[in-house]
Write a protein that holds these residues in place. Structure first.
Motif, PDB file in Angstrom:
ATOM      1  N   ARG A   1       0.744  -1.336  -0.017  1.00 39.01           N
ATOM      2  CA  ARG A   1       0.069  -0.004  -0.033  1.00 39.01           C
ATOM      3  C   ARG A   1       0.850   1.323   0.104  1.00 39.01           C
ATOM      4  N   ARG A   2       2.249   1.098   0.639  1.00 37.12           N
ATOM      5  CA  ARG A   2       2.867   2.233   0.313  1.00 37.12           C
ATOM      6  C   ARG A   2       3.773   2.713  -0.740  1.00 37.12           C
ATOM      7  N   SER A   3       3.664   1.564  -1.628  1.00 34.74           N
ATOM      8  CA  SER A   3       4.359   1.690  -2.771  1.00 34.74           C
ATOM      9  C   SER A   3       3.524   2.524  -3.799  1.00 34.74           C
ATOM     10  N   GLU A   4       4.167   3.123  -4.896  1.00 32.67           N
ATOM     11  CA  GLU A   4       3.022   3.927  -5.899  1.00 32.67           C
ATOM     12  C   GLU A   4       3.590   3.456  -7.248  1.00 32.67           C
ATOM     13  N   THR A   5       2.388   3.665  -8.001  1.00 33.35           N
ATOM     14  CA  THR A   5       2.419   3.505  -9.565  1.00 33.35           C
ATOM     15  C   THR A   5       2.148   4.873 -10.111  1.00 33.35           C
ATOM     16  N   SER A   6       2.863   5.408 -10.907  1.00 33.41           N
ATOM     17  CA  SER A   6       2.467   6.794 -11.496  1.00 33.41           C
ATOM     18  C   SER A   6       2.920   6.836 -12.900  1.00 33.41           C
ATOM     19  N   PHE A   7       2.359   7.717 -13.749  1.00 31.06           N
ATOM     20  CA  PHE A   7       2.616   7.818 -15.217  1.00 31.06           C
ATOM     21  C   PHE A   7       3.226   9.374 -15.057  1.00 31.06           C
ATOM     22  N   THR A   8       4.425   9.493 -15.471  1.00 27.12           N
ATOM     23  CA  THR A   8       5.209  10.734 -15.680  1.00 27.12           C
ATOM     24  C   THR A   8       4.532  11.412 -16.865  1.00 27.12           C
ATOM     25  N   SER A   9       4.451  10.591 -18.019  1.00 31.00           N
ATOM     26  CA  SER A   9       3.707  10.986 -19.065  1.00 31.00           C
ATOM     27  C   SER A   9       2.789  10.034 -19.652  1.00 31.00           C
ATOM     28  N   PRO A  10       2.004  10.111 -20.285  1.00 34.18           N
ATOM     29  CA  PRO A  10       0.825   9.319 -20.562  1.00 34.18           C
ATOM     30  C   PRO A  10       1.161   7.846 -20.685  1.00 34.18           C
ATOM     31  N   ASN A  11       2.292   7.591 -21.439  1.00 33.97           N
ATOM     32  CA  ASN A  11       2.606   6.041 -21.204  1.00 33.97           C
ATOM     33  C   ASN A  11       3.887   5.750 -20.664  1.00 33.97           C
ATOM     34  N   HIS A  12       4.445   6.433 -19.908  1.00 28.83           N
ATOM     35  CA  HIS A  12       5.850   6.257 -18.976  1.00 28.83           C
ATOM     36  C   HIS A  12       5.009   5.879 -17.599  1.00 28.83           C
ATOM     37  N   LEU A  13       5.420   4.796 -17.371  1.00 30.68           N
ATOM     38  CA  LEU A  13       4.834   4.286 -16.186  1.00 30.68           C
ATOM     39  C   LEU A  13       6.226   4.060 -14.864  1.00 30.68           C
ATOM     40  N   VAL A  14       6.045   4.649 -13.964  1.00 26.01           N
ATOM     41  CA  VAL A  14       7.152   4.606 -12.859  1.00 26.01           C
ATOM     42  C   VAL A  14       6.629   3.844 -11.810  1.00 26.01           C
ATOM     43  N   LEU A  15       7.462   2.617 -11.135  1.00 21.37           N
ATOM     44  CA  LEU A  15       7.005   1.999  -9.924  1.00 21.37           C
ATOM     45  C   LEU A  15       7.926   2.216  -8.887  1.00 21.37           C
ATOM     46  N   LYS A  16       7.403   2.590  -7.677  1.00 27.75           N
ATOM     47  CA  LYS A  16       8.155   2.680  -6.490  1.00 27.75           C
ATOM     48  C   LYS A  16       7.674   1.810  -5.631  1.00 27.75           C
ATOM     49  N   ASP A  17       8.506   1.032  -4.828  1.00 28.94           N
ATOM     50  CA  ASP A  17       8.065  -0.234  -4.011  1.00 28.94           C
ATOM     51  C   ASP A  17       8.283   0.626  -2.689  1.00 28.94           C
ATOM     52  N   ALA A  18       7.845  -0.338  -1.590  1.00 27.77           N
ATOM     53  CA  ALA A  18       7.825   0.449  -0.132  1.00 27.77           C
ATOM     54  C   ALA A  18       9.183   0.761   0.254  1.00 27.77           C
ATOM     55  N   GLU A  19      10.341   0.119  -0.151  1.00 19.75           N
ATOM     56  CA  GLU A  19      11.593   0.298   0.179  1.00 19.75           C
ATOM     57  C   GLU A  19      12.376   1.450  -0.566  1.00 19.75           C
ATOM     58  N   GLY A  20      11.725   1.905  -1.602  1.00 14.15           N
ATOM     59  CA  GLY A  20      12.373   3.084  -2.342  1.00 14.15           C
ATOM     60  C   GLY A  20      12.997   2.722  -3.790  1.00 14.15           C
ATOM     61  N   ASN A  21      12.937   1.555  -3.893  1.00 17.39           N
ATOM     62  CA  ASN A  21      13.480   1.160  -5.458  1.00 17.39           C
ATOM     63  C   ASN A  21      12.490   1.616  -6.512  1.00 17.39           C
ATOM     64  N   LYS A  22      13.257   2.069  -7.492  1.00 19.19           N
ATOM     65  CA  LYS A  22      12.182   2.417  -8.646  1.00 19.19           C
ATOM     66  C   LYS A  22      12.562   1.739  -9.680  1.00 19.19           C
ATOM     67  N   TYR A  23      11.252   1.450 -10.633  1.00 19.01           N
ATOM     68  CA  TYR A  23      11.590   0.781 -11.911  1.00 19.01           C
ATOM     69  C   TYR A  23      10.645   1.593 -12.855  1.00 19.01           C
ATOM     70  N   GLU A  24      10.772   1.444 -14.089  1.00 20.10           N
ATOM     71  CA  GLU A  24      10.176   2.049 -14.983  1.00 20.10           C
ATOM     72  C   GLU A  24       9.682   1.176 -16.173  1.00 20.10           C
ATOM     73  N   VAL A  25       8.771   1.577 -16.875  1.00 20.68           N
ATOM     74  CA  VAL A  25       8.417   1.120 -18.356  1.00 20.68           C
ATOM     75  C   VAL A  25       8.146   2.562 -19.104  1.00 20.68           C
ATOM     76  N   PRO A  26       9.380   2.712 -19.896  1.00 23.08           N
ATOM     77  CA  PRO A  26       9.390   4.036 -20.683  1.00 23.08           C
ATOM     78  C   PRO A  26       8.115   4.242 -21.479  1.00 23.08           C
ATOM     79  N   ASP A  27       7.672   3.181 -21.980  1.00 28.08           N
ATOM     80  CA  ASP A  27       6.495   3.240 -22.976  1.00 28.08           C
ATOM     81  C   ASP A  27       5.768   1.970 -22.906  1.00 28.08           C
ATOM     82  N   CYS A  28       4.714   2.004 -22.462  1.00 28.28           N
ATOM     83  CA  CYS A  28       3.794   0.926 -22.091  1.00 28.28           C
ATOM     84  C   CYS A  28       3.155   0.223 -23.270  1.00 28.28           C
ATOM     85  N   ARG A  29       3.000   1.155 -24.419  1.00 28.77           N
ATOM     86  CA  ARG A  29       2.658   0.598 -25.923  1.00 28.77           C
ATOM     87  C   ARG A  29       3.577  -0.369 -26.220  1.00 28.77           C
ATOM     88  N   LYS A  30       4.757  -0.141 -26.029  1.00 28.32           N
ATOM     89  CA  LYS A  30       5.842  -0.950 -26.700  1.00 28.32           C
ATOM     90  C   LYS A  30       6.056  -2.449 -26.036  1.00 28.32           C
TER      91      LYS A  30
END
Lengths: 799, 175
Positions: free
Chosen positions: B133-162
Motif C-alpha cells: 500500500r505504501r508503494s506507488e505507481t505513477s505515469f510521468t507522461s501518458p505512457n511512461h510508468l514508474v513503479l516505486k516499491d515500499a523500500e524506495g526502489n524504482k522501476y520504469e516502463v518507458p513506453d507501455c505501448r511498446k
C-alpha cells in the motif's frame, strides 16, 4: 383578527398548482394574473372602481398584504391613477389606496430580506404603497417600469429621467430577462432556459429519450427482441398442457376431451401417449429455451451497449458544459453536488434508459399476453385469477407510499449521522480542547438510535408486505385449484389446462407488483434528469458577443468606469468604482477583508460581469473582447496556489503546455523554485498531489510564480499570502515576485509592507469603494485609512 | 520577456567545451571548468525519466563552498556534447545515481495479502517487485510508468505501448 382568520383560511383553500403569473395579451394591455383569476373573470371587478374616462394600463397581482400576510393583492395602474386594492371583491377603506400619478415625485423600492416594499414619494410625504415577496420580483420590476413611464408621460418629463430610486437593485440588465425557450413565458430564475412548467414530467422523459435518438436502431431492435423473448418465455405452460393432456395423460389412461391448436400441431407428428410425441414436445421445449436464452443475451448486449453509449455522450456533454459555465455557478453549488450530477445522476439515467424502460415494456407485454392467453383458455377461470389483482395493486400502492415515507425519514437521519461525523472528526481538536467528547458521543448515540428506529420501522413494513403479497398470490392459487378442480372433476376442463393456468398465475402477479412500483422509480429518474438538465440549461453568464474581437497586442492598460457589482442582489460588493491603470503600472490593493479587493480582481479577470459601468481594456470595452483572448494575457498567483496531480514540470507548464524543458527550468530558476525542485529525487518529474512529494505552501507559491512567468502575461494578478513563511523563503518569494512583476501591469492584493512600498499606486478599498489612492508615502502623510492599517501592521510586527 | 530571453537570463548553461569530468582516487567526480577545479561534484538529472541525458545538473561539494557561493556549478544541456571521456564518466555516474531498471516484460502480477507482486524481466535481469500500500505507481507522461516499491526502489516502463500484449494487459489490469 379578520386578517388572521383569512390567513388561516388561506391554508384550507385548495391550492391550485398552476398558480403562476401568466401574461395575458388583450391587445391593449398586458396583465399579470393567475390563471384562476382569468377563469373567474375576476379582473372585470376592476371596473367597479375605475372612473368613467379612465383607461386601464397594467395590473399586477402581488402576494403580500401591507401587514405581511400572504394573500392576493391587486395593484392597478390606469392612465391617471395607481391603485392598490387589498380585496378586490370587497373593497374597504383600509385596503384601498389611490394616488394620482400627477402628484408622484419618485418611486422608491426597498429591497429587504424576503420581500420588497414600494414607497411612492409625493411632494410632502411618502406613501408606503405595496409589499411583495421576491417570488414576483420580475413581474414587479416590469410593472414598475410601466408605472414610471406612465408617470413621466403624464408629467411631461423627459424619458431619460430616473424616477425609480434604488434603481440599481430593481432594474435587471436587459440581457437577464429570460423567456422560456419552449413556451415563451418569463422565467423567474435566471439560470434556466426553460420554465418550470415546461420541465414537466412528459417533457423530461421526452428529452431523455432524445438521447436515444442516435441509437434508434439498437433501441428498437432491443424492444423487438424483448417482445420475442417475452412471448417465447410464456410458451412453457402451454407446452406443459400438451405434455399432460396428450403425452402423459393418454399414456396412463387419462382421456382428453378438449382439442386445441397447439395439441393439434403436435399430433400431426405422432400419436398421443407415445414416446415419439414425448420426445418431440421435450425437444421443442429445449429449443425454445435455447432460442430465448440466445436472443436475451443479444438483447442484453445491444441495450447495454446503447446505455453506455448514452452515458458516454451525456457525461461528456455535461462536463464540457460545466467547463464553459461561469464561476458564479460553482460558487452557488457545492463541489460535491456538482460532482454527483456528473457521476451518479447521469448513470441513473443510463440505467433507466437501458434497463428500467425495457422492464416496464416487458411487464406490460407480459400482463397483456397472459391475460389474453388465460381468457382464450377459459374465460371464467381467467376472471377468478384476476380476482386478487385489485387488492394486490391497492396493497402495493399502500405499502409503497408508507415505505417511501419511512425511507425518506431514514435517509435524512442517516444524513444527520454523517453530518455529525463530518463535523466532529475534522474538528476533533476543538472537541477535545473543550472537553466535549461525552456530549459528542451522546449526540451521536441519539442520532444512531434514531437511525435504528427508522430501520425497525421500515423492517416492520417490509416484513408485513411480502408475506401479505405471498398470501394474496396463494389465495389466487387456492381459488384456481378449487374452481378449476371442480371443473376437472366435472369433466369440463383438462388437467393440462389447469396446470397451464397455475403456471400463468405465478407469472402474472410479479409484473403487476412491479408496475405499481414503477412510478416511484420514475420520480427518482426525473429528479436525476432534472438535476442534469439544470446544468445543461444554465447559460454561461459570461459569453462572447458575436462581434467580440481577439485581443492581439495587449499593452496592459485597464480602466474601470463607474463599476458597480454585487454577488447577491441588493448587497453591493463594489460601488461605483472608477480608475485608470497605465500599462506596466503596479497597483497595490489594500483594505480589510470584504472590502472588495478580490471582487475587483474577479472583474478584471472577467469571472463575473459588472452590473453597471464599463471596463476598458487598452481602451476597448471588455465586452468587445473575447474572454479567452483576454485571459491569455492574464497571469494569476494566488494565496494558496492549486497544484494539479501530475509532475512538477506539468504543473509549471499548465498555462503553456508547449513550453520546452529548457523554458521550464529557466522559469523555475526565475521563481527561485529550481533549488528545492532539484532537492527532490525525481527532480522536475516528481509527482505532486495526494501521493506525491510533500510541498509546502511557500514552495507551492514559487511553483505558481514559475507557472505565471512561463505564461508571460501582460497583466498580472497577485494575491499575496497572509500566512507567514520563514524569512529566507519570504526573501526568495519576494525576489521571485519582483522578477515576475517586471514590465507587467500588476494588481497585487498586498499585505507585505515591502510590496506596498514598491507599488506605483495603492488603492485603499473600504466597503466596495476606493477611499484612498496614492503612493505609500502620500497615503501615510494623509493619515487616513491606510495610515491606520499601516500602523497596525507595524505594531503587529513589533510584537 | 520572451521565452528565449527568459532562458538566456535564467538558464546559464555550461559550455561543454569548457568542461572536463574525471574521477579522483576516491571515485568521486572532479570537474574542471576553465582551469577551476571542483572536487566531489554531484550530478543530478532534472528529468530523470523522460530526459536521461539532458539537463544534467552539477553540484559542488557543500562543505567546500565559500560564503555566498552558489552550490550549483551549472547545467549541462546535452550529455553527448561533452568530450568522450567526460561523457563516459558522467554517464556511468548517473547510472549509479539513478538505478531504475527498465521493465521489458511482465510475466505475472500476483495478488498477495498486502498488495501485489510483479514478476518482471528488466534490462538488469529478472526480478520480483513487491508493491504494497505504501508503494506507488505513477505515469510521468501518458505512457511512461514508474513503479516505486515500499523500500524506495524504482522501476520504469518507458513506453507501455511498446510492451508485448500480455505484459500490457497485466499492467492495464493493475494500474
Amino acid at each position: 383578527m379578520r386578517e388572521f382568520i383569512k390567513f388561516i383560511l388561506s391554508y384550507f383553500r385548495p391550492q391550485k398548482k398552476d398558480e403562476k403569473l401568466v401574461p395575458f395579451d388583450d391587445n391593449e394591455f398586458e396583465y399579470f394574473l393567475t390563471s384562476e383569476d382569468l377563469e373567474n373573470n375576476r379582473y372585470y371587478l376592476i371596473n367597479n372602481f375605475l372612473w368613467d374616462e379612465e383607461k386601464l394600463q397594467h395590473v399586477l397581482i402581488s402576494d403580500l398584504t401591507r401587514e405581511g400576510f400572504y394573500q392576493q393583492q391587486w395593484v392597478v395602474l390606469t392612465d391617471q391613477r395607481i391603485i392598490y386594492v387589498g380585496d378586490i371583491e370587497n373593497i374597504e377603506k383600509d385596503s384601498f389606496i389611490e394616488v394620482n400619478l400627477e402628484e408622484i415625485e419618485a418611486i422608491e423600492v426597498r429591497e429587504l430580506d424576503g420581500n420588497q416594499i414600494v414607497n411612492i414619494i409625493l411632494k410632502d410625504r411618502a406613501v408606503e404603497f405595496m409589499r411583495a415577496s421576491k417570488k414576483i420580483k420580475i413581474p414587479l420590476d416590469d410593472f414598475l417600469e410601466v408605472f414610471a413611464d406612465r408617470v413621466k408621460e403624464i408629467k411631461d418629463l423627459p424619458s431619460e429621467e430616473d424616477l425609480i430610486e434604488n434603481r440599481r437593485a430593481v432594474v435587471r440588465k436587459k440581457s437577464r430577462v429570460k423567456t422560456c425557450n419552449q413556451c415563451g413565458k418569463k422565467i423567474s430564475s435566471s439560470r434556466r432556459k426553460v420554465c418550470d412548467e415546461c420541465m414537466e414530467q412528459k417533457e423530461v422523459i421526452y428529452r431523455l429519450l432524445s438521447y436515444v435518438k442516435p441509437y434508434l436502431l439498437p433501441f428498437i431492435s432491443g424492444f423487438l427482441l424483448l417482445g420475442v423473448t417475452t412471448l417465447i418465455g410464456l410458451l412453457p405452460p402451454l407446452l406443459n398442457r400438451t405434455l399432460i393432456d396428450d403425452v402423459l395423460g393418454p399414456a396412463v389412461g387419462y382421456e382428453y376431451e378438449e382439442a386445441n391448436i397447439i395439441s393439434e400441431i403436435f399430433l400431426n407428428f405422432a400419436a398421443p401417449g407415445t414416446v415419439r410425441l414425448l420426445a418431440i414436445v421435450v425437444l421443442t421445449m429445449l429449443s425454445f429455451n435455447l432460442i430465448r436464452s440466445a436472443l436475451s443475451a443479444v438483447r442484453t448486449y445491444i441495450i447495454n451497449w446503447m446505455g453506455q453509449k448514452v452515458l458516454l455522450d451525456m457525461r461528456n456533454q455535461v462536463y464540457e458544459h460545466l467547463q464553459k459555465l461561469s464561476l458564479s455557478f460553482f460558487n452557488k453549488k457545492s463541489t460535491g453536488r456538482v460532482m454527483t450530477r456528473v457521476t451518479s445522476d447521469v448513470s441513473r439515467i443510463e440505467s433507466f434508459l437501458s434497463s428500467q424502460l425495457q422492464r416496464v415494456g416487458q411487464d406490460i407485454l407480459t400482463i397483456v399476453m397472459i391475460v389474453t392467453i388465460l381468457f382464450l383458455l377459459n374465460w371464467q377461470l381467467a376472471l377468478i385469477v384476476m380476482l386478487p389483482a385489485p387488492l394486490l395493486v391497492f396493497l402495493t400502492f399502500y405499502f409503497r407510499d408508507k415505505l417511501h415515507r419511512v425511507y425518506r425519514i431514514l435517509w435524512r437521519r442517516n444524513a444527520g449521522l454523517n453530518g455529525i461525523l463530518a463535523d466532529t472528526i475534522p474538528g476533533i481538536e476543538v472537541v477535545k480542547a473543550f472537553n466535549q467528547e461525552k456530549r459528542e458521543v451522546k449526540r451521536f448515540n441519539d442520532k444512531n438510535e434514531e437511525v435504528f428506529n427508522g430501520h425497525i420501522q421500515s423492517l416492520k413494513l417490509r416484513t408485513l408486505y411480502s408475506p401479505s403479497m405471498q398470501f394474496l398470490t396463494f389465495i389466487g392459487m387456492i381459488l384456481i385449484w378449487w374452481f378449476g378442480g371442480l371443473r376437472v372433476i366435472g369433466g369440463t376442463l383438462t388437467i393440462g389446462t389447469l396446470t397451464a393456468f397455475t403456471g400463468y398465475m405465478m407469472r402474472f402477479y410479479r409484473p403487476v407488483q412491479d408496475l405499481c412500483r414503477i412510478n416511484h422509480r420514475f420520480q427518482r429518474i426525473l429528479t436525476s434528469a432534472d438535476r442534469v438538465f439544470e446544468i445543461l440549461d444554465t447559460n454561461p453568464e459570461i459569453k462572447d458577443r458575436e462581434e467580440a474581437e481577439e485581443l492581439e497586442d495587449f499593452q496592459g492598460e485597464i480602466e474601470f468606469k463607474n463599476i458597480t457589482f454585487s454577488y447577491d442582489k441588493g448587497v453591493p460588493a463594489l460601488k461605483n468604482v472608477s480608475f485608470k491603470v497605465e500599462a506596466g503600472e503596479i497597483i497595490g490593493l489594500a483594505g480589510e477583508s470584504g472590502a472588495g479587493k478580490t471582487t475587483l480582481i474577479n472583474l478584471i479577470c472577467r469571472f463575473y460581469d459588472p452590473e453597471d459601468g464599463e471596463i476598458l481594456i487598452d481602451g476597448k470595452s471588455h465586452e468587445d473582447i473575447k474572454v479567452r483572448s483576454l485571459r491569455k494575457h492574464i497571469g494569476i498567483v494566488l494565496q494558496d496556489p492549486f497544484l494539479f496531480s501530475g509532475t512538477i514540470a506539468s504543473n509549471i507548464k499548465y498555462g503553456n503546455p508547449a513550453a520546452s524543458r529548457k523554458e521550464v527550468i529557466a522559469a523555475a530558476r526565475a521563481a527561485n523554485a529550481h533549488d528545492f525542485i532539484m532537492g527532490f529525487s525525481d527532480g522536475y518529474e516528481s509527482e505532486v498531489g495526494e501521493r506525491g512529494v510533500r510541498i509546502s505552501t511557500g514552495q507551492r507559491q514559487r511553483i505558481s510564480i514559475a507557472r505565471a512567468i512561463l505564461k508571460d502575461p501582460k497583466l498580472l494578478i497577485l494575491d499575496e499570502a497572509t500566512s507567514s513563511v520563514d524569512t529566507r523563503t519570504e526573501a526568495q518569494i519576494q525576489e521571485a515576485l519582483e522578477r515576475l512583476i517586471k514590465g507587467r501591469t500588476t494588481f497585487a492584493i498586498a499585505h507585505r509592507l515591502s510590496t506596498l512600498r514598491n507599488a506605483d499606486r495603492l488603492f485603499i478599498l473600504k466597503e466596495g469603494e476606493i477611499v484612498e489612492q496614492g503612493t505609500h508615502d502620500e497615503l501615510l502623510d494623509k493619515e487616513g485609512v491606510y495610515a491606520k492599517l499601516h500602523d497596525m501592521q507595524r505594531q503587529m510586527k513589533a510584537v | 520577456m520572451s521565452e528565449s530571453e527568459l532562458v538566456k537570463e535564467y538558464l546559464p548553461l555550461l559550455d561543454p567545451e569548457e568542461i572536463k569530468i574525471r574521477k579522483n582516487e576516491y571515485n568521486k567526480l572532479v570537474v574542471t571548468r576553465n582551469g577551476d577545479k571542483y572536487n566531489n561534484v554531484k550530478a543530478l538529472r532534472a528529468f530523470p525519466f523522460s530526459a536521461k541525458e539532458k539537463y544534467i545538473l552539477l553540484k559542488k561539494d557543500k562543505e567546500q563552498l565559500d560564503e555566498d557561493e552558489k552550490e550549483e556549478l551549472g547545467i549541462i544541456e546535452q550529455l553527448s556534447a561533452l568530450e568522450e571521456e567526460s561523457r563516459r564518466i558522467l554517464r556511468e555516474e548517473l547510472g549509479k545515481k539513478y538505478y531504475i531498471p527498465q521493465i521489458k516484460k511482465v510475466i505475472d502480477i500476483i495478488k498477495r495479502d498486502r498488495g501485489t507482486v510483479w514478476y518482471v524481466k528488466t534490462d538488469k535481469g529478472s526480478m520480483s517487485i513487491e508493491m504494497t500500500r505504501r508503494s506507488e505507481t505513477s505515469f510521468t507522461s501518458p505512457n511512461h510508468l514508474v513503479l516505486k516499491d515500499a523500500e524506495g526502489n524504482k522501476y520504469e516502463v518507458p513506453d507501455c505501448r511498446k510492451l508485448d500484449e500480455k505484459s500490457f494487459k497485466l499492467i492495464e489490469r493493475e494500474v
